[in-house]
Design an enzyme around this catalytic site. Sequence first.
Site, PDB file in Angstrom:
ATOM      1  N   GLY A 214      -5.098   5.482  -7.153  1.00 20.83           N
ATOM      2  CA  GLY A 214      -4.909   4.041  -7.021  1.00 20.83           C
ATOM      3  C   GLY A 214      -6.068   3.423  -6.265  1.00 20.83           C
ATOM      4  O   GLY A 214      -7.086   4.065  -5.993  1.00 20.83           O
ATOM      5  N   ILE A 215      -5.890   2.168  -5.907  1.00 24.90           N
ATOM      6  CA  ILE A 215      -6.931   1.445  -5.189  1.00 24.90           C
ATOM      7  C   ILE A 215      -6.701   1.572  -3.691  1.00 24.90           C
ATOM      8  O   ILE A 215      -5.592   1.843  -3.256  1.00 24.90           O
ATOM      9  CB  ILE A 215      -6.927  -0.042  -5.620  1.00 24.90           C
ATOM     10  CG1 ILE A 215      -8.208  -0.723  -5.193  1.00 24.90           C
ATOM     11  CG2 ILE A 215      -5.692  -0.763  -5.120  1.00 24.90           C
ATOM     12  CD1 ILE A 215      -8.444  -2.042  -5.907  1.00 24.90           C
ATOM     13  N   ALA A 217      -8.142   2.474   0.559  1.00 23.77           N
ATOM     14  CA  ALA A 217      -8.905   3.383   1.408  1.00 23.77           C
ATOM     15  C   ALA A 217      -8.466   4.845   1.235  1.00 23.77           C
ATOM     16  O   ALA A 217      -9.311   5.742   1.274  1.00 23.77           O
ATOM     17  CB  ALA A 217      -8.753   2.952   2.864  1.00 23.77           C
ATOM     18  N   GLU A 237      -4.947   4.337 -14.195  1.00 24.23           N
ATOM     19  CA  GLU A 237      -4.775   2.941 -14.619  1.00 24.23           C
ATOM     20  C   GLU A 237      -5.959   2.114 -14.134  1.00 24.23           C
ATOM     21  O   GLU A 237      -6.278   1.083 -14.704  1.00 24.23           O
ATOM     22  CB  GLU A 237      -3.452   2.373 -14.113  1.00 24.23           C
ATOM     23  CG  GLU A 237      -3.504   1.687 -12.785  1.00 24.23           C
ATOM     24  CD  GLU A 237      -2.143   1.303 -12.256  1.00 24.23           C
ATOM     25  OE1 GLU A 237      -1.146   1.956 -12.596  1.00 24.23           O
ATOM     26  OE2 GLU A 237      -2.087   0.346 -11.471  1.00 24.23           O
ATOM     27  N   GLY A 335       1.574   0.712 -11.374  1.00 23.39           N
ATOM     28  CA  GLY A 335       1.734   1.951 -12.133  1.00 23.39           C
ATOM     29  C   GLY A 335       2.240   3.105 -11.296  1.00 23.39           C
ATOM     30  O   GLY A 335       2.187   4.263 -11.754  1.00 23.39           O
ATOM     31  N   LYS A 360       0.694  -1.491  12.336  1.00 18.89           N
ATOM     32  CA  LYS A 360       0.578  -2.416  13.487  1.00 18.89           C
ATOM     33  C   LYS A 360       0.011  -1.705  14.708  1.00 18.89           C
ATOM     34  O   LYS A 360       0.641  -1.654  15.773  1.00 18.89           O
ATOM     35  CB  LYS A 360       1.937  -3.038  13.829  1.00 18.89           C
ATOM     36  CG  LYS A 360       2.613  -3.736  12.672  1.00 18.89           C
ATOM     37  CD  LYS A 360       2.396  -5.229  12.738  1.00 18.89           C
ATOM     38  CE  LYS A 360       2.953  -5.925  11.531  1.00 18.89           C
ATOM     39  NZ  LYS A 360       2.081  -6.848  10.862  1.00 18.89           N
TER      40      LYS A 360
HETATM   41  N1  COA Z   1       5.844  -2.411   8.391  1.00 15.94           N
HETATM   42  C1  COA Z   1       5.117  -3.498   8.719  1.00 15.94           C
HETATM   43  N2  COA Z   1       3.852  -3.702   8.304  1.00 15.94           N
HETATM   44  C2  COA Z   1       3.300  -2.755   7.526  1.00 15.94           C
HETATM   45  C3  COA Z   1       3.990  -1.609   7.143  1.00 15.94           C
HETATM   46  C4  COA Z   1       5.319  -1.434   7.614  1.00 15.94           C
HETATM   47  N3  COA Z   1       6.040  -0.352   7.298  1.00 15.94           N
HETATM   48  N4  COA Z   1       3.211  -0.848   6.374  1.00 15.94           N
HETATM   49  C5  COA Z   1       2.047  -1.492   6.262  1.00 15.94           C
HETATM   50  N5  COA Z   1       2.105  -2.644   6.960  1.00 15.94           N
HETATM   51  C6  COA Z   1       1.017  -3.610   7.079  1.00 15.94           C
HETATM   52  C7  COA Z   1      -0.254  -2.929   7.559  1.00 15.94           C
HETATM   53  O1  COA Z   1      -0.325  -2.925   8.975  1.00 15.94           O
HETATM   54  C8  COA Z   1      -1.317  -3.804   6.932  1.00 15.94           C
HETATM   55  O2  COA Z   1      -1.413  -4.994   7.702  1.00 15.94           O
HETATM   56  P1  COA Z   1      -2.857  -5.637   8.030  1.00 15.94           P
HETATM   57  O3  COA Z   1      -3.364  -6.057   6.679  1.00 15.94           O
HETATM   58  O4  COA Z   1      -2.521  -6.771   8.925  1.00 15.94           O
HETATM   59  O5  COA Z   1      -3.653  -4.538   8.641  1.00 15.94           O
HETATM   60  C9  COA Z   1      -0.687  -4.212   5.606  1.00 15.94           C
HETATM   61  O6  COA Z   1       0.714  -4.063   5.766  1.00 15.94           O
HETATM   62  C10 COA Z   1      -1.133  -3.357   4.425  1.00 15.94           C
HETATM   63  O7  COA Z   1      -0.921  -1.998   4.693  1.00 15.94           O
HETATM   64  P2  COA Z   1      -1.919  -0.905   4.100  1.00 15.94           P
HETATM   65  O8  COA Z   1      -1.368   0.426   4.368  1.00 15.94           O
HETATM   66  O9  COA Z   1      -3.314  -1.204   4.574  1.00 15.94           O
HETATM   67  O10 COA Z   1      -1.823  -1.222   2.554  1.00 15.94           O
HETATM   68  P3  COA Z   1      -2.839  -0.901   1.387  1.00 15.94           P
HETATM   69  O11 COA Z   1      -3.794  -1.998   1.234  1.00 15.94           O
HETATM   70  O12 COA Z   1      -3.384   0.494   1.541  1.00 15.94           O
HETATM   71  O13 COA Z   1      -1.873  -0.945   0.140  1.00 15.94           O
HETATM   72  C11 COA Z   1       0.178  -0.572  -1.031  1.00 15.94           C
HETATM   73  C12 COA Z   1      -0.749  -0.103   0.084  1.00 15.94           C
HETATM   74  C13 COA Z   1       1.385   0.330  -1.046  1.00 15.94           C
HETATM   75  C14 COA Z   1       0.611  -2.010  -0.782  1.00 15.94           C
HETATM   76  C15 COA Z   1      -0.601  -0.488  -2.395  1.00 15.94           C
HETATM   77  O14 COA Z   1      -1.023   0.815  -2.626  1.00 15.94           O
HETATM   78  C16 COA Z   1       0.266  -0.927  -3.541  1.00 15.94           C
HETATM   79  O15 COA Z   1       0.278  -2.083  -3.853  1.00 15.94           O
HETATM   80  N6  COA Z   1       1.025   0.003  -4.192  1.00 15.94           N
HETATM   81  C17 COA Z   1       1.998  -0.305  -5.228  1.00 15.94           C
HETATM   82  C18 COA Z   1       1.431  -0.205  -6.599  1.00 15.94           C
HETATM   83  C19 COA Z   1       0.814   1.116  -6.897  1.00 15.94           C
HETATM   84  O16 COA Z   1       0.966   2.094  -6.200  1.00 15.94           O
HETATM   85  N7  COA Z   1       0.103   1.129  -8.006  1.00 15.94           N
HETATM   86  C20 COA Z   1      -0.573   2.307  -8.498  1.00 15.94           C
HETATM   87  C21 COA Z   1      -1.992   2.422  -8.079  1.00 15.94           C
HETATM   88  S1  COA Z   1      -3.086   1.116  -8.584  1.00 15.94           S
END
Ligand code: COA
Length: 433
Positions: A214-215, A217, A237, A335, A360
């Site tokens: 996925g996308i 870090a 995807e 996906g 956080k």
């Molecule tokens: N409670 C409160 N806040 C939370 C949290 C929780 N349990 N988990 C994460 N956060 C906050 C983080 O602190 C971060 O905040 P910030 O932007 O202020 O730093 C924010 O939410 C994003 O968290 P992060 O872990 O950095 O998310 P990410 O950018 O790595 O994305 C998903 C993770 C899950 C949102 C992303 O992978 C996604 O959209 N997945 C669903 C779709 C998918 O998996 N598709 C297939 C691959 S393309």
Amino acid sequence: MKRYPGWEQRAVAAQDVVAHLKSQHKIFVHGAAATPTTLLDAMVERRDLQGVELFHLHLSGPLRFSEPQYRDAFISNPLFTDHGMRGAVDEGRAYFVPVFLSDVPDLFSTRRIPLDVALVSLSPPDEHGLCTLGTSVDAARAATEHATIVLAEINEQLPRTYGATVVPFERVTAFVHTNRPLHEAHTPPMSEVENRIGEHIAALVEDGSTLQMGIGAIPNAVLSRLGTKNDLGVHTEMFSDLLVPLMKSGVVTNKYKTVHRGRTVTSFVSGSRALFDFVDNNQLVEFHPCDRTNDTALIRQNPRAVAVNAALEIDLTGQVCADSIGHRIYSGIGGQMDFIRGAALSEGGKAIIALPSTAKNGQISRIVSTLKPGAGVVTTRGHVQYVATEYGIVDLHGLNLKKRAEALISIAHPDFRAELAREVREIRHFLVG
Ligand code: COA
């Protein structure tokens, strides 16, 4: 490349393209790098439109239609909520649609969502009169086939891509001709936590595996550690810049894939200009609609499919929240389930959910005894397999609830392990220790 004779003379101004839009129209908007910003900007200048409904995946660039002053003119239905749309979803100016990415093309082809217009970016037509959808084929292909009309921004800078990406020029009702840089997404820096998660996952990837990343870090941290592997395949995807060195160095050969052997398969790309140049006119990369890339029945046919997907929160039974933070819609189903299931069913496959142990700044645990109220379960506890944090990786498949809780607590942040064990003892149906 030879071009279709006379096509440029048929270009019109952006305002003349969007003059074809009518109130109450249902419009698909092309996404990611291919977001047709020139047409979106012209669209919001139409002050006479009312109740236009937009359907789209991840959009890039300015999204003026989602601003409060346009709420009567444009209603958005994001099929995936990215950062540009979160405010509008929070404030009730856009309405998120939870749906598997693999199911989106069907919404258009069956006319469950009867599209009037597909608003897309296209690469210029070749001598045969064929344009391509460039960097995003996903659901755009179905939209261009099933919408009543196709309105386009034909952009000189959109790569010409291979696969099922073609849109005949003669299918386009009206277009504006541009030479505009595409929207880039730059690789975020990897933190120590993400690097450790990347190490755990990279260690699980065997030679000859077929990858979906996925996308974000964590997938990037994994990709950056695969340089010593052999004969990897890619059926995904989406992909970003960090796959390019693996393809150029010969780590990715796609030699053992059974579906699209010898080709990297994706539905869209998101990254820098260097990535767009890499996929331009590159026969080794095939773009296919997301009902094909994300078809579980195809994903499972490739050997040792490894799916790596991120999550926001997971409970001690293995329910994975990935699209919301409590009630707040954060992203989408995308996906994740398509690939988690497909990888689990592939011979020697591994379905991996990855997340930092805390959020956080370490104040809250992402491994919890109970998901936040409103949290959206994307991967169910029946589908979940491997879960990775910076403290390790566990395989939940086939474990009872007691063992699952113990396994997940073992990869929680040490500051939260005792509290999680105490909470779990209070829950009726399973115990720890
Ligand atoms: N409670 C409160 N806040 C939370 C949290 C929780 N349990 N988990 C994460 N956060 C906050 C983080 O602190 C971060 O905040 P910030 O932007 O202020 O730093 C924010 O939410 C994003 O968290 P992060 O872990 O950095 O998310 P990410 O950018 O790595 O994305 C998903 C993770 C899950 C949102 C992303 O992978 C996604 O959209 N997945 C669903 C779709 C998918 O998996 N598709 C297939 C691959 S393309």
